[in-house]
Design a protein around this motif. Structure first.
Motif, PDB file in Angstrom:
ATOM      1  N   SER A   1     -39.620  21.760 -18.677  1.00 32.79           N
ATOM      2  CA  SER A   1     -39.758  21.365 -17.264  1.00 32.79           C
ATOM      3  C   SER A   1     -38.472  21.635 -16.505  1.00 32.79           C
ATOM      4  CB  SER A   1     -40.096  19.884 -17.143  1.00 32.79           C
ATOM      5  OG  SER A   1     -41.215  19.577 -17.913  1.00 32.79           O
ATOM      6  N   PHE A   2     -37.339  21.391 -17.161  1.00 29.44           N
ATOM      7  CA  PHE A   2     -36.037  21.652 -16.539  1.00 29.44           C
ATOM      8  C   PHE A   2     -35.914  23.123 -16.166  1.00 29.44           C
ATOM      9  CE2 PHE A   2     -31.673  23.177 -17.585  1.00 29.44           C
ATOM     10  CZ  PHE A   2     -30.994  22.620 -16.524  1.00 29.44           C
ATOM     11  N   TRP A   3     -36.249  24.006 -17.121  1.00 31.25           N
ATOM     12  CA  TRP A   3     -36.140  25.437 -16.836  1.00 31.25           C
ATOM     13  C   TRP A   3     -37.162  25.878 -15.799  1.00 31.25           C
ATOM     14  CZ3 TRP A   3     -32.205  28.394 -17.245  1.00 31.25           C
ATOM     15  CH2 TRP A   3     -31.204  28.073 -18.157  1.00 31.25           C
ATOM     16  N   ALA A   4     -38.349  25.283 -15.837  1.00 33.44           N
ATOM     17  CA  ALA A   4     -39.357  25.621 -14.818  1.00 33.44           C
ATOM     18  C   ALA A   4     -38.844  25.231 -13.440  1.00 33.44           C
ATOM     19  CB  ALA A   4     -40.672  24.903 -15.130  1.00 33.44           C
TER      20      ALA A   4
ATOM     21  N   GLY B   1     -26.864  20.401 -23.984  1.00 34.81           N
ATOM     22  CA  GLY B   1     -25.641  21.129 -23.648  1.00 34.81           C
ATOM     23  C   GLY B   1     -25.922  22.613 -23.455  1.00 34.81           C
ATOM     24  N   GLY B   2     -26.722  23.186 -24.358  1.00 38.38           N
ATOM     25  CA  GLY B   2     -27.052  24.606 -24.245  1.00 38.38           C
ATOM     26  C   GLY B   2     -27.813  24.910 -22.973  1.00 38.38           C
ATOM     27  N   SER B   3     -28.786  24.057 -22.651  1.00 39.46           N
ATOM     28  CA  SER B   3     -29.592  24.285 -21.450  1.00 39.46           C
ATOM     29  C   SER B   3     -28.753  24.175 -20.183  1.00 39.46           C
ATOM     30  CB  SER B   3     -30.730  23.265 -21.370  1.00 39.46           C
ATOM     31  OG  SER B   3     -31.781  23.666 -22.193  1.00 39.46           O
ATOM     32  N   VAL B   4     -27.910  23.141 -20.127  1.00 43.33           N
ATOM     33  CA  VAL B   4     -27.089  22.963 -18.919  1.00 43.33           C
ATOM     34  C   VAL B   4     -26.081  24.111 -18.799  1.00 43.33           C
ATOM     35  CG1 VAL B   4     -25.385  21.461 -17.807  1.00 43.33           C
ATOM     36  CG2 VAL B   4     -27.414  20.461 -18.836  1.00 43.33           C
ATOM     37  N   ALA B   5     -25.496  24.532 -19.937  1.00 47.90           N
ATOM     38  CA  ALA B   5     -24.558  25.661 -19.892  1.00 47.90           C
ATOM     39  C   ALA B   5     -25.290  26.931 -19.452  1.00 47.90           C
ATOM     40  CB  ALA B   5     -23.919  25.858 -21.265  1.00 47.90           C
ATOM     41  N   GLY B   6     -26.491  27.146 -19.987  1.00 48.72           N
ATOM     42  CA  GLY B   6     -27.272  28.313 -19.591  1.00 48.72           C
ATOM     43  C   GLY B   6     -27.602  28.292 -18.112  1.00 48.72           C
ATOM     44  N   ALA B   7     -27.977  27.122 -17.609  1.00 50.84           N
ATOM     45  CA  ALA B   7     -28.308  27.003 -16.188  1.00 50.84           C
ATOM     46  C   ALA B   7     -27.072  27.255 -15.332  1.00 50.84           C
ATOM     47  CB  ALA B   7     -28.879  25.618 -15.902  1.00 50.84           C
ATOM     48  N   THR B   8     -25.910  26.784 -15.798  1.00 50.62           N
ATOM     49  CA  THR B   8     -24.664  27.007 -15.056  1.00 50.62           C
ATOM     50  C   THR B   8     -24.360  28.501 -14.987  1.00 50.62           C
ATOM     51  OG1 THR B   8     -23.863  24.913 -15.927  1.00 50.62           O
ATOM     52  CG2 THR B   8     -22.225  26.362 -14.943  1.00 50.62           C
ATOM     53  N   ALA B   9     -24.499  29.186 -16.136  1.00 54.16           N
ATOM     54  CA  ALA B   9     -24.230  30.626 -16.164  1.00 54.16           C
ATOM     55  C   ALA B   9     -25.201  31.364 -15.245  1.00 54.16           C
ATOM     56  CB  ALA B   9     -24.344  31.138 -17.598  1.00 54.16           C
ATOM     57  N   PHE B  10     -26.477  30.996 -15.304  1.00 56.42           N
ATOM     58  CA  PHE B  10     -27.497  31.635 -14.462  1.00 56.42           C
ATOM     59  C   PHE B  10     -27.178  31.412 -12.981  1.00 56.42           C
ATOM     60  CE2 PHE B  10     -31.818  31.196 -12.462  1.00 56.42           C
ATOM     61  CZ  PHE B  10     -32.113  32.547 -12.457  1.00 56.42           C
TER      62      PHE B  10
ATOM     63  N   ILE C   1     -27.138  26.117  -5.762  1.00 54.59           N
ATOM     64  CA  ILE C   1     -26.093  25.456  -6.568  1.00 54.59           C
ATOM     65  C   ILE C   1     -26.289  23.938  -6.554  1.00 54.59           C
ATOM     66  CG2 ILE C   1     -23.621  24.954  -6.697  1.00 54.59           C
ATOM     67  CD1 ILE C   1     -23.202  27.829  -5.489  1.00 54.59           C
ATOM     68  N   VAL C   2     -26.488  23.377  -5.350  1.00 59.51           N
ATOM     69  CA  VAL C   2     -26.637  21.918  -5.248  1.00 59.51           C
ATOM     70  C   VAL C   2     -27.879  21.469  -6.017  1.00 59.51           C
ATOM     71  CG1 VAL C   2     -27.008  20.002  -3.679  1.00 59.51           C
ATOM     72  CG2 VAL C   2     -25.424  21.798  -3.047  1.00 59.51           C
ATOM     73  N   LEU C   3     -28.970  22.220  -5.866  1.00 57.96           N
ATOM     74  CA  LEU C   3     -30.208  21.826  -6.543  1.00 57.96           C
ATOM     75  C   LEU C   3     -30.088  21.942  -8.057  1.00 57.96           C
ATOM     76  CD1 LEU C   3     -32.803  23.284  -4.087  1.00 57.96           C
ATOM     77  CD2 LEU C   3     -32.399  20.905  -4.618  1.00 57.96           C
ATOM     78  N   THR C   4     -29.358  22.968  -8.519  1.00 57.01           N
ATOM     79  CA  THR C   4     -29.156  23.097  -9.965  1.00 57.01           C
ATOM     80  C   THR C   4     -28.424  21.869 -10.500  1.00 57.01           C
ATOM     81  OG1 THR C   4     -29.081  25.493  -9.763  1.00 57.01           O
ATOM     82  CG2 THR C   4     -28.176  24.552 -11.783  1.00 57.01           C
ATOM     83  N   ILE C   5     -27.423  21.419  -9.741  1.00 59.22           N
ATOM     84  CA  ILE C   5     -26.681  20.218 -10.170  1.00 59.22           C
ATOM     85  C   ILE C   5     -27.617  19.012 -10.217  1.00 59.22           C
ATOM     86  CG2 ILE C   5     -24.844  18.599  -9.520  1.00 59.22           C
ATOM     87  CD1 ILE C   5     -23.384  21.054  -8.280  1.00 59.22           C
TER      88      ILE C   5
END
Lengths: 187, 120
Positions: free
Chosen positions: B38-41, B101-110, B71-75
């Motif tokens: 759901s987070f990635w969706a 941790g992996g998902s949040v890091a991946g989302a940050t990189a994206f 950026i704000v929405l990703t946070i």
């Protein structure tokens, strides 16, 4: 804090309350994002007043007027499995009623708003068609607070969450558990 | 404790742990996978929304504005995601810090990649 009667096993109740909590966190994120969109929409309306109802900032804004009532509706459906959250006479929880009514008002106001803007192409914040957006959201937030505090207070009572140290917060939990957070007469 | 109709041994009122598991269904501490999907969706849908903004409506939604929103929405989504997983797993012996941790890091990189290279 008075122990409320347990009608389902404790473990089952904790799991169900946490499932409601999941829905609440998801909707909390949505509400936080719409707070951001208030600024995005406001700044957009300072540059292009209203060329279209379907600007990106409006997609964002209007989608939450649909997402949140549907999400609270889902919470209301699932909520029936948790006896302690029932409202007066086994009806829907009063906080949920307020929340859903508040957001239904905002859904209805989308239509009213578009009719108004068909004739008046501006985005002045205080025009009457915007009133019910704001009133609906305030009613919804009040109801949501009553409901969320009650869910949390019950999780505290069941030992699944940490009690508040502040005595005023503890008193608020106690009132919420008795269904009297806003009124002693309407549970 | 008397259980609802369909549970228990019928009339006796006793509840076994199997009955309780059946009443619970999928336990919240086992929902990390669903929450992560759901987070990635939500991240991808947010990217789609802002991208439609700066590709299709550049007059209304400049690229910088779209990136700011993204950026704000990703946070916000990441905070909600962390809350969901931590609250659902507290009190259990589950630990999904690696996935979170992996998902949040991946989302940050994206999010950084999109902000630096997409739409300009």
């Amino acid at each position: 804090m008075a122990q409320m009667p347990a009608l389902i096993p404790k473990e089952v109740e904790i799991q169900r309350l946490k499932k409601v909590w999941l829905i609440v966190i998801a909707m909390g994120s949505t509400a936080a994002s719409v707070e951001v969109d208030n600024f995005v929409d406001g700044s957009l309306h300072q540059t292009s007043i209203r060329d279209s109802a379907f600007t990106p900032a409006h997609w964002w804004l209007y989608s939450h007027f649909i997402t949140l009532p549907l999400g609270w509706g889902a919470a209301a459906i699932y909520d029936r499995k948790i006896p302690v959250l029932r409202g007066p006479n086994n009806s829907m929880n009063t906080g949920l009623k307020m929340t859903i009514l508040g957001y239904l008002a905002t859904m209805f106001t989308i239509g009213v708003n578009e009719m108004w803007h068909f004739w008046f192409v501006e985005e002045i914040f205080a025009v009457p068609n915007h009133w019910m957006f704001n009133m609906g959201v305030v009613v919804a937030f009040m109801g949501a607070l009553a409901y969320v505090v009650r869910v949390y207070a019950r999780l505290v009572e069941l030992g699944a969450e940490t009690p508040g140290e502040n005595p005023y917060v503890a008193e608020m939990y106690k009132m919420a558990l008795e269904g009297k957070l806003y009124s002693r007469a309407i549970p | 404790m008397t259980l609802p109709k369909g549970f228990g041994s019928g009339g006796g009122g006793g509840s076994s742990s199997a009955d309780i598991e059946r009443m619970i269904g999928k336990r919240v501490e086992n929902m990390t996978g669903m929450i992560t999907v759901s987070f990635w969706a939500a991240i991808l849908a947010t990217f789609g929304g802002t991208a439609a903004g700066y590709f299709y409506y550049p007059w209304a939604y400049p690229t910088a504005s779209g990136h700011f929103a993204f950026i704000v929405l990703t946070i916000i989504i990441a905070i909600g995601y962390i809350f969901c997983v931590k609250v659902m797993e507290e009190g259990s012996n589950k630990n999904s810090n690696g996935i979170v941790g992996g998902s949040v890091a991946g989302a940050t990189a994206f999010c950084l990649f999109v902000s630096l290279y997409v739409g300009w």
